[in-house]
Scaffold this active site. Sequence first.
Site, PDB file in Angstrom:
ATOM      1  N   LYS A 281      77.097  40.477  98.879  1.00  0.00           N
ATOM      2  CA  LYS A 281      77.961  40.916  99.976  1.00  0.00           C
ATOM      3  C   LYS A 281      78.861  39.767 100.425  1.00  0.00           C
ATOM      4  O   LYS A 281      78.543  38.585 100.250  1.00  0.00           O
ATOM      5  CB  LYS A 281      77.107  41.385 101.159  1.00  0.00           C
ATOM      6  N   ASP A 282      79.979  40.137 101.047  1.00  0.00           N
ATOM      7  CA  ASP A 282      80.973  39.160 101.497  1.00  0.00           C
ATOM      8  C   ASP A 282      80.403  38.151 102.483  1.00  0.00           C
ATOM      9  O   ASP A 282      79.424  38.419 103.172  1.00  0.00           O
ATOM     10  CB  ASP A 282      82.142  39.873 102.187  1.00  0.00           C
TER      11      ASP A 282
END
Length: 621
Positions: A281-282
């Site tokens: 995930k970012d």
Amino acid sequence: MEAVEMTSLKRPHSEDDVANVDEIKRQKISEESSKTGSNSEQSIDIVTEQPGKPLLEDKKDDIILNEEGEEEEDNELEESDEEGDPESFADMMKHGLIELDVGITKFVSSHKGFSGILKERYSDFVVHEIGKDGRISHLDDFSVPVDDEDPSEEIFTVLSNEDKQHLEELQLFKNKETSVAIEVIEDTKEKRTIIHHAVKSLFPGLETKTEDRDGKKYIVAYHAAGKKALANPRKHSWPKSRGSYCHFVLYKENKDTMDAINVLSKFLRVKPNIFSYMGTKDKRAITVQEIAVLRITAQRLAHLNKCLMNFKLGNFSYKNHPLKLGELQGNHFTVVLRNITGTDDQVQQAMHSLREIGFINYYGMQRFGTTAKGYLVKCREEWAKTKDPAAALKKLPVKRCVEGQLLRGLSKYGLKNIVSAFGIIPRNNRLMYIHSYQSYIWNNMVSKRIEEYGLKAVSGDLILKGGTAVHIEEADVDDYTIHDIVMPLPGFDVIYPKHKIGDAYKEMLAADNLDISNMRHKIRDYSLSGAYRKIIIRPQNVRWEVVAYDDPRIPLFNTDLDKLEGKPPPILATEGKFKALKMEFSLPPSTYATMAIREVLKMDTIHLCRLRRPIAFALMW
């Protein structure tokens, strides 16, 4: 669905075009309005960007997306050749890639674009993972599963900080000692039992025994199975009735998944490879995802909530299996675009189009990177002028970066031995370059496909039947829509469209000295099979609202953690100074939320990450 004719796009490189930041912020994207006829009930314009300056200004960590404007005069600048015009190349490198550099040029909606600010706060971008069962992950429970075999909470306090330091050094083989002796103060059997549990639970790989020394009791910790024990927690210390993996929900703020795993590993004193997850995930976001860890108790994990910043762990359960990359169904996004300029009608048109039609499934700018690091500029300029890797390396102050590794490889092996030169770069980085090149080809071909044929299925397009790509025959065209069409990423095990775009693939690859019929390589890492990707994605669970606010520092919605901590919902202004668009939508894996946002705003988006020039890596074939 109707398509419109497209103007050709060329990227400007002159200094005059990038000198004025305010002018850059006002750069416009134009819409073409001429139409070519349609066999469909619905009419949709395909819109392209007008050539001009970058549409996005880096302001701290904000992403400023600027307004769409009127069509400009046809005064395109000639596109310069990198080798023939090094000053223009260096100028492009200074200001970073823009979307048209990587083939992102079209839109599917006809609404007028508007401006907004993406990620003014990292909490404006929230990602919830969707598991393979379709359930959206939420952090909503801090409780620990009841287990009679769990040690008492005293294991976390019975050891002194000095004891913990010595035990960690022993566990990690940081000194020559073969054991650590801990004196039992206020000796009782219960106290000794707690110390045994504490050492074994907190320091996997260590065993303990009790010894009498000069009339005092000591708990002696030692290695039972050598260095392998650190990576493989003891099987005999784990109850047989309990699943071997503790699954939990990880809530994190402003940190990417691998960094989070490394932090958890450090605090738990275990190797990172005992963790598993379905996707990364970012960093600049709030993300919620499921993690699994081998033979670490929920009790130990929950204790980390007391000492970790920007992390929370919860929703614990024990299962008999780890997680595997790619098992997720996708991600659910909650995004706030602040300070929007669009009217209510514009917003409604944009969001209805996103829900009903979707967006072009481009690989986003994250796939290619950007030139955010100023220290690379002189190095790239030197390379553009001289093609001398040693001279370019001297211009690079930070030589341990991937660019430095590449230049050292070119210096060592020469420009005629590209494969060996690239071999110096770590494998994961090499694969990133290869995948970026595939994505670059795919983006360009999809733009050309939409320009040529619009938003309708045509004979020669590709669809998937049972996972196998087949061509649409003329007699079956009416059975399919644009949402069924896939396009190939180039490789040795894919087929190509049977119309003009098939030839376009061949021509574009040939321009980089690649043979479309011979995509295998003697080096396995460079011999990719290819894949298929839908060209239009229609998001699911699309919801939106426009909210007013006065203070840009306040959050505009509550996160999972806010709700768990009982925080009241934010109080929004009835008629504030600013407007924000809050939107939610779900996307399948390997789909870029920034491309959905781009379709709503009609703006060029750039994600701040390391530049990767995929075109150059065609040399590896």
